[in-house]
Enzyme design. Sequence first.
Site, mmCIF file in Angstrom:
data_model
loop_
_atom_site.group_PDB
_atom_site.id
_atom_site.type_symbol
_atom_site.label_atom_id
_atom_site.label_comp_id
_atom_site.label_asym_id
_atom_site.label_seq_id
_atom_site.Cartn_x
_atom_site.Cartn_y
_atom_site.Cartn_z
ATOM 1 N N LYS A 220 -5.873 0.103 -109.357
ATOM 2 C CA LYS A 220 -7.204 -0.460 -109.153
ATOM 3 C C LYS A 220 -7.653 -0.325 -107.693
ATOM 4 O O LYS A 220 -8.771 0.082 -107.426
ATOM 5 C CB LYS A 220 -7.137 -1.949 -109.545
ATOM 6 C CG LYS A 220 -8.429 -2.584 -109.901
ATOM 7 C CD LYS A 220 -8.227 -3.815 -110.793
ATOM 8 C CE LYS A 220 -7.046 -4.678 -110.423
ATOM 9 N NZ LYS A 220 -7.305 -5.571 -109.289
ATOM 10 N N ARG B 109 -10.646 -13.688 -112.096
ATOM 11 C CA ARG B 109 -9.327 -13.537 -112.710
ATOM 12 C C ARG B 109 -9.081 -14.575 -113.793
ATOM 13 O O ARG B 109 -8.025 -14.557 -114.419
ATOM 14 C CB ARG B 109 -8.257 -13.686 -111.644
ATOM 15 C CG ARG B 109 -7.572 -12.369 -111.257
ATOM 16 C CD ARG B 109 -6.521 -12.722 -110.268
ATOM 17 N NE ARG B 109 -5.522 -11.725 -110.034
ATOM 18 C CZ ARG B 109 -5.563 -10.835 -109.046
ATOM 19 N NH1 ARG B 109 -6.607 -10.748 -108.278
ATOM 20 N NH2 ARG B 109 -4.536 -10.025 -108.856
ATOM 21 N N ARG C 89 5.914 0.901 -105.332
ATOM 22 C CA ARG C 89 4.997 0.531 -104.251
ATOM 23 C C ARG C 89 5.618 -0.555 -103.366
ATOM 24 O O ARG C 89 5.447 -0.562 -102.152
ATOM 25 C CB ARG C 89 3.677 0.037 -104.840
ATOM 26 C CG ARG C 89 2.644 -0.320 -103.794
ATOM 27 C CD ARG C 89 1.325 -0.701 -104.411
ATOM 28 N NE ARG C 89 1.375 -2.006 -105.050
ATOM 29 C CZ ARG C 89 0.376 -2.550 -105.738
ATOM 30 N NH1 ARG C 89 -0.737 -1.874 -105.923
ATOM 31 N NH2 ARG C 89 0.489 -3.733 -106.271
ATOM 32 N N ARG D 71 5.447 -4.973 -99.850
ATOM 33 C CA ARG D 71 4.675 -6.164 -100.249
ATOM 34 C C ARG D 71 5.618 -7.245 -100.751
ATOM 35 O O ARG D 71 6.411 -7.009 -101.647
ATOM 36 C CB ARG D 71 3.676 -5.801 -101.369
ATOM 37 C CG ARG D 71 2.390 -5.248 -100.833
ATOM 38 C CD ARG D 71 1.437 -4.897 -101.948
ATOM 39 N NE ARG D 71 1.111 -6.028 -102.823
ATOM 40 C CZ ARG D 71 -0.025 -6.128 -103.493
ATOM 41 N NH1 ARG D 71 -0.957 -5.219 -103.352
ATOM 42 N NH2 ARG D 71 -0.249 -7.132 -104.296
ATOM 43 N N ARG E 85 3.426 -11.656 -112.452
ATOM 44 C CA ARG E 85 2.016 -11.250 -112.331
ATOM 45 C C ARG E 85 1.514 -10.609 -113.617
ATOM 46 O O ARG E 85 0.359 -10.776 -113.991
ATOM 47 C CB ARG E 85 1.838 -10.318 -111.132
ATOM 48 C CG ARG E 85 1.954 -11.097 -109.812
ATOM 49 C CD ARG E 85 2.140 -10.197 -108.630
ATOM 50 N NE ARG E 85 0.977 -9.384 -108.363
ATOM 51 C CZ ARG E 85 1.015 -8.165 -107.856
ATOM 52 N NH1 ARG E 85 2.177 -7.595 -107.581
ATOM 53 N NH2 ARG E 85 -0.084 -7.499 -107.633
#
Length: 193
Positions: free
Chosen positions: A13, A88, A127, A133, A144
Site C-alpha cells: 500500500k 481503520r 521488510r 521496523r 496486525r
Amino acid sequence: MRIVFLGPPGVGKGTQCRRLVADLRIPHVSTGDMLRRAIRDRTPVGRLAAERMDAGQLVSDDIVQQLVERRLDSPDCAEGWLFDGFPRTIAQAEFLDRMLASRTTPLDLVLELFGDESILVQRMLRRARVEGRTDDTPETVRARMRVYHSQTEPLVEYYARKNLLARIDAIGTRNEVFERIQESVRRARPNPD
Ligand code: AMP
C-alpha cells in the site's frame, strides 16, 4: 480527488500510495507515518501510541481522529488528498463521513488492494529485516493481520454499499499493480463540469 486506500499489512500500500500521490499531485496522509513521527518527537500522542503500535494493535480512534481532523484542515488538503491507513475501523469511517459532510467535500473513491495472505506475511517479515521496523516481528505481523480482518476489513463492505469501492489485485509487478490503480482512478474521476 479525495481517495481512501485500504489493504492488509504487507500488500504494498505504501509504495503504491506514494506513486499515486505523485501522479495526482495530492497530499499523502498516512496516519502510520504521523504516529511514527509523534513517537520520534516524543509528543504526548507519541507516548500514548507507542505501546499499541509495537504490539500490532490499533491506536485509539480519538487520537487518530484528532490527528486526521487537524491535517484535513491544512491548506494543502483543500483540493484533495489520499488517506493511507485511515479509516481503520467503522467508527473512524463514520467520523470521516461526518467530517466530509460538514465540509461538503465527498469522497471520490476507495481503493482496496488485496492479495494472498501467506505472500503478504512473507513480504512483511522480509521488510522487517531490511527496514528494521519494530512493529514487524512475527508476533506483531500476525497480530496486525488479525486486527485487519476483525476491525478494518468490514470497511470493504461499508464502502461497497456506498458504491465507492474499487478492488485491485496486488499480485503482479509494481508497474502492473499501479496501472490497475490508475485505471480505477480514471473511471472514478469526478466530471470536470
Ligand atoms: P501503518 O503504517 O499504516 O501500517 O500503521 C502502523 C500502526 O500505526 C498500526 O499498526 C496502528 O498501530 C497504528 N495506526 C495507523 N493508522 C491507524 C488508524 N487509522 N487507527 C488506529 N491505529 C492506527
